[in-house]
Scaffold this motif. Structure first.
Motif, short mmCIF file in Angstrom:
data_model
loop_
_atom_site.label_atom_id
_atom_site.label_comp_id
_atom_site.label_asym_id
_atom_site.label_seq_id
_atom_site.Cartn_x
_atom_site.Cartn_y
_atom_site.Cartn_z
N ALA A 102 -7.16 -2.61 0.06
CA ALA A 102 -6.41 -3.74 0.45
C ALA A 102 -5.08 -3.92 -0.29
O ALA A 102 -4.80 -3.17 -1.27
N TYR A 103 -4.23 -4.32 0.61
CA TYR A 103 -2.68 -4.58 -0.17
C TYR A 103 -2.65 -6.28 -0.19
O TYR A 103 -2.59 -6.61 0.62
N GLN A 104 -1.86 -6.42 -1.46
CA GLN A 104 -1.81 -7.86 -2.04
C GLN A 104 -2.89 -8.80 -1.48
O GLN A 104 -2.82 -9.91 -1.00
N GLY A 105 -4.48 -8.36 -1.45
CA GLY A 105 -5.26 -9.22 -1.63
C GLY A 105 -5.81 -9.06 -0.07
O GLY A 105 -6.81 -9.88 0.32
N SER A 106 -5.21 -8.52 0.91
CA SER A 106 -5.53 -8.60 2.39
C SER A 106 -6.00 -7.31 2.79
O SER A 106 -5.47 -6.06 2.13
N ASP A 107 -7.20 -7.20 3.68
CA ASP A 107 -7.65 -5.53 3.93
C ASP A 107 -6.54 -4.79 4.57
O ASP A 107 -5.73 -5.55 5.55
N LEU A 108 -6.52 -3.61 4.12
CA LEU A 108 -5.72 -2.65 4.68
C LEU A 108 -6.22 -1.53 5.73
O LEU A 108 -5.92 -1.31 6.61
N MET A 109 -7.32 -1.02 5.00
CA MET A 109 -7.77 -0.01 5.78
C MET A 109 -9.39 0.14 4.92
O MET A 109 -9.45 -0.13 4.10
N SER A 110 -10.39 1.07 5.79
CA SER A 110 -11.40 1.36 5.55
C SER A 110 -11.94 2.69 5.75
O SER A 110 -11.32 3.36 6.61
N PHE A 111 -12.89 3.26 4.92
CA PHE A 111 -13.15 4.69 5.17
C PHE A 111 -14.62 4.48 5.97
O PHE A 111 -15.56 3.96 5.48
N GLN A 112 -14.46 5.60 6.90
CA GLN A 112 -15.76 5.57 7.93
C GLN A 112 -15.84 6.91 8.21
O GLN A 112 -15.14 7.60 8.60
N ASN A 113 -17.14 7.65 7.85
CA ASN A 113 -17.16 9.03 8.19
C ASN A 113 -16.41 9.78 7.29
O ASN A 113 -16.68 9.84 5.91
N SER B 132 -12.81 9.72 7.70
CA SER B 132 -11.47 9.25 8.11
C SER B 132 -11.18 7.95 7.64
O SER B 132 -12.36 7.01 7.32
N TRP B 133 -10.12 7.64 7.47
CA TRP B 133 -9.54 6.15 7.09
C TRP B 133 -9.21 5.60 8.44
O TRP B 133 -8.55 6.21 9.39
N TRP B 134 -9.64 4.30 8.65
CA TRP B 134 -9.33 3.62 9.92
C TRP B 134 -8.55 2.13 9.37
O TRP B 134 -8.77 1.34 8.57
N PRO B 135 -7.52 1.71 10.09
CA PRO B 135 -6.75 0.60 9.73
C PRO B 135 -7.54 -0.68 10.01
O PRO B 135 -8.34 -0.63 11.11
N SER B 136 -7.19 -1.63 9.37
CA SER B 136 -7.96 -3.02 9.55
C SER B 136 -7.02 -3.51 10.59
O SER B 136 -5.43 -3.49 10.57
N PRO B 137 -7.58 -4.47 11.40
CA PRO B 137 -7.04 -5.25 12.57
C PRO B 137 -5.82 -5.82 12.22
O PRO B 137 -5.08 -6.06 12.88
N LYS B 138 -6.18 -6.42 10.79
CA LYS B 138 -5.05 -7.36 10.18
C LYS B 138 -4.06 -6.89 9.89
O LYS B 138 -2.95 -7.27 9.15
N GLY B 139 -4.11 -5.14 9.43
CA GLY B 139 -3.20 -4.61 8.56
C GLY B 139 -1.83 -4.21 9.24
O GLY B 139 -0.83 -3.78 8.85
N GLY B 140 -1.78 -4.37 10.73
CA GLY B 140 -0.47 -4.12 11.63
C GLY B 140 -0.09 -2.43 11.26
O GLY B 140 -0.74 -1.83 10.97
N ARG B 141 1.14 -2.61 11.52
CA ARG B 141 1.72 -1.18 11.56
C ARG B 141 1.72 -0.37 10.30
O ARG B 141 1.20 0.77 10.12
N ARG B 142 1.65 -1.10 9.29
CA ARG B 142 1.58 -0.57 7.87
C ARG B 142 0.38 0.17 7.50
O ARG B 142 0.19 1.05 7.07
N ALA B 143 -0.84 -0.56 7.86
CA ALA B 143 -2.11 0.23 7.84
C ALA B 143 -2.14 1.29 8.63
O ALA B 143 -3.06 2.33 8.17
N GLN B 144 -1.61 1.55 10.08
CA GLN B 144 -1.66 2.83 10.67
C GLN B 144 -0.83 3.92 9.92
O GLN B 144 -1.32 4.72 9.86
#
Length: 312
Positions: A135-146, A148-160
């Motif tokens: 998380a970045y500043q307390g908001s979901d940024l990305m998660s690990f699956q299999n 690979s890292w996957w962006p959070s829908p709320k993370g926007g372009r930064r998460a990608q």
């Protein structure tokens, strides 16, 4: 008097149907919070929790775990624990450089915080595949699956953008995958086995009475205090003879979400306030410098506040 006719009944509920099994879900969490104050000052704070019981601390200078319970090593060997320590420490050292190097691209502004959560769950003696989230500043940024890292829908372009960079660390991601699918579930089951005597203990409640502020003329407020019991589910009720009085309620086990609200949220607010004050202090100092004949380097604050066990 009426209250002398009332009897307080406290019943300690059994923890599951079997003394040998953990019937309720149990969660194990490792939390690492990295505070970025400027391009050269970064601070890490880590801990591990079994539900709301802290089992491990972490020395961010040496990278060593601090075992807070006699059974905190579970059934892992010293060699296995050392490998996990190295992985945790390597991430704490190398990960910040990625954020420093992309401060402009990812639109980051000092000071800021990044939180990592790694863990797995156990239910009826079976441990789940682990998970890892950032998380970045307390908001979901990305998660690990299999692997690979996957962006959070709320993370926007930064998460990608962050995912794109982290997905380039193929060797590290393979190690994380093994950690989540093998090491975390095995360690959790070993931790529960090693700490079974402590975790499944039953301690009877201690209860005492006191009087509170009078609710009105001729009325008396009687307060019941209960403490020292384990496990947490207990029935507390007022009885008159065989009749249960209105207002009786059960205390429920604290969920991880409740622990987050009661323990973590104040720490989040305090950490945010610390960073905000630091930012304001830095801005104020720069403003004052414009009136000075020569520039000076501001001294770093002597202490800082970290964001502890973040729940997601």
């Amino acid at each position: 008097m009426l209250f002398l006719q009332l009897v307080l009944l406290v019943v300690l509920l059994p923890d599951g149907d079997s003394e040998d099994d953990f019937q309720e879900p149990v969660s194990f969490r490792i939390i690492l919070t990295t505070s970025f104050y400027n391009s050269s000052w970064t601070q890490n704070q880590g801990s591990a929790w079994l539900d709301d019981l802290q089992t491990h601390g972490w020395d961010n200078k040496t990278g060593a775990f601090i075992y807070l319970q006699p059974w905190s090593k579970g059934n892992f060997s010293n060699e296995e624990l050392t490998e996990v320590e190295k992985l945790f420490y390597t991430y704490s050292i190398r990960s910040p450089s990625a954020y420093h190097n992309h401060i402009s691209q990812w639109q980051l502004e000092y000071p800021f915080q990044v939180q990592l959560l790694l863990g797995c769950d156990s239910h009826f003696g079976e441990a789940s595949v682990g998970f890892m989230r950032i998380a970045y500043q307390g908001s979901d940024l990305m998660s690990f699956q299999n692997t690979s890292w996957w962006p959070s829908p709320k993370g926007g372009r930064r998460a990608q953008q962050v995912c794109t960079v982290f997905n380039q660390y193929h060797v590290f991601n393979e190690i994380v995958y093994k950690l989540l699918t093998e090491s975390c579930p095995q360690f959790l089951l070993g931790l529960l086995e090693a700490g079974k005597a402590y975790l499944q203990r039953q301690v009877r409640p201690e209860a005492w009475l006191s009087t509170g502020p009078s609710p009105g003329p001729g009325r008396l407020l009687l307060v019941c205090h209960i403490s020292g019991f384990y496990p947490k589910p207990v029935w507390v009720m007022w009885m008159r003879g065989e009749q249960e009085q209105q207002g009786t309620q059960r205390e429920k086990p604290h969920s991880m979400g409740l622990v987050f609200l009661v323990v973590i949220v104040p720490l989040v607010l305090l950490a945010g306030l610390t960073l905000w004050l630091w930012k304001c202090w830095k801005t104020h100092w720069r403003h004052q410098c414009t009136d000075l004949p020569s520039e000076q380097d501001p001294s770093s604050p002597g202490s800082s506040t970290y964001l502890n066990p973040t729940q997601w």
